[in-house]
Design an enzyme around this catalytic site. Sequence first.
Site, PDB file in Angstrom:
ATOM      1  N   CYS A 129      51.912  33.653  26.850  1.00 15.09           N
ATOM      2  CA  CYS A 129      52.581  32.888  27.912  1.00 15.09           C
ATOM      3  C   CYS A 129      52.157  31.425  27.853  1.00 15.09           C
ATOM      4  CB  CYS A 129      52.293  33.496  29.274  1.00 15.09           C
ATOM      5  SG  CYS A 129      50.542  33.558  29.743  1.00 15.09           S
ATOM      6  N   SER A 160      49.152  37.603  38.953  1.00 14.51           N
ATOM      7  CA  SER A 160      50.228  37.762  37.970  1.00 14.51           C
ATOM      8  C   SER A 160      49.719  38.294  36.641  1.00 14.51           C
ATOM      9  CB  SER A 160      50.933  36.420  37.743  1.00 14.51           C
ATOM     10  OG  SER A 160      50.094  35.524  37.026  1.00 14.51           O
ATOM     11  N   GLY A 162      48.338  41.281  34.714  1.00 16.36           N
ATOM     12  CA  GLY A 162      48.160  42.731  34.738  1.00 16.36           C
ATOM     13  C   GLY A 162      47.041  43.168  33.810  1.00 16.36           C
ATOM     14  N   GLY A 164      47.131  44.562  30.912  1.00 15.66           N
ATOM     15  CA  GLY A 164      47.339  44.201  29.517  1.00 15.66           C
ATOM     16  C   GLY A 164      46.883  42.782  29.230  1.00 15.66           C
ATOM     17  N   THR A 165      47.233  41.854  30.124  1.00 15.10           N
ATOM     18  CA  THR A 165      46.808  40.460  29.965  1.00 15.10           C
ATOM     19  C   THR A 165      45.289  40.358  29.996  1.00 15.10           C
ATOM     20  OG1 THR A 165      48.829  39.619  30.982  1.00 15.10           O
ATOM     21  CG2 THR A 165      46.929  38.149  30.972  1.00 15.10           C
ATOM     22  N   ASN A 168      43.437  41.384  26.879  1.00 16.39           N
ATOM     23  CA  ASN A 168      43.723  40.627  25.657  1.00 16.39           C
ATOM     24  C   ASN A 168      43.313  39.155  25.750  1.00 16.39           C
ATOM     25  OD1 ASN A 168      45.275  42.475  23.740  1.00 16.39           O
ATOM     26  ND2 ASN A 168      46.406  42.793  25.639  1.00 16.39           N
ATOM     27  N   ASN A 287      54.090  32.454  34.319  1.00 21.04           N
ATOM     28  CA  ASN A 287      53.588  32.957  33.041  1.00 21.04           C
ATOM     29  C   ASN A 287      54.345  34.198  32.604  1.00 21.04           C
ATOM     30  OD1 ASN A 287      52.070  33.946  35.451  1.00 21.04           O
ATOM     31  ND2 ASN A 287      51.147  35.350  33.978  1.00 21.04           N
TER      32      ASN A 287
END
Length: 319
Positions: A129, A160, A162, A164-165, A168, A287
Amino acid sequence: MTDKVKVAIIGPGNIGTDLMIKVMRNSQHLEMGAMVGVDPKSDGLARAERMGVVTTAEGIDGLLKLDVFKDIDIAFDATSAGAHKRHNDVLQQHGVQVIDLTPAAIGPYVIPAINLEAENASNMNMVTCGGQATIPMVAAVSRVTKVHYAEIVASIASKSAGPGTRANIDEFTETTRSAIEILGGATRGKAIIVLNPAEPPLIMRDTVFVFSDLVDTTLIEDSIAQMVASVQAYVPGYRLKQKVQFDVISPEQPLNVPGIGAKHGLKTSVFLEVEGAAHYLPSYAGNLDIMTSAALACGDMMARRRVAAGIARGHKEAV
């Protein structure tokens, strides 16, 4: 003959759910085929079912079992960098093109405002993003002068981001740094992400610092304005927060550029904000919006090429 191509979305989290809504509302050439997850209680899977989309909670293996899989040409992967490699391996065996919204970076980096029409790989990586928001500004400067170093800081609302973000973060910084150099044209790049816990949540803000050779600053301003317009074509909430700033670095007081050494030249500072379209999360989640909007643009391009070439799997009888 229909001009729509069926797609699957793997990962029904924030990004995958927002992307599903964009495909159903805004896409020119895509239609939903399946939503794929691993948690039967996922809100994204439940929402997909309510919207009439075929779902599976058995992951990539469950997708292969679905009747609709034979018609799916494109898959968006919105899971994690770690999971993406297997997903890609399986999908490539079935001739499915993959759009990677994780930082796995198996395929070439794609930022629509920079290189969308130039790429047509079997796997395309949407960078991150922060990369989608900031690297166009680096590339805009690179069009008019030599860029030695570029540093980006992406600040997003914690709400904003989650799982997964959050899983990583390391891949985010490395993938974005690499794309700053490959797509942005900088000799060296650096990327930083900030998850801002402020309440109420703040809109996505991005800062871009570019150090380059000296050049007429009006050339940079014009190039940046053109690039902003290019991004706004698929992300309407993308905009400059304030006027571009310039600082001339003299030979007498050079900057110590990381990995390069003492240099004189021009420092360009660009301040951005990205307001989301609020398809799934509130508008502060720019994002999310810039990532899914970029992926949608990539998917539409893939589908357009497949239909024109008559190679869409769901169109075999009509071709």
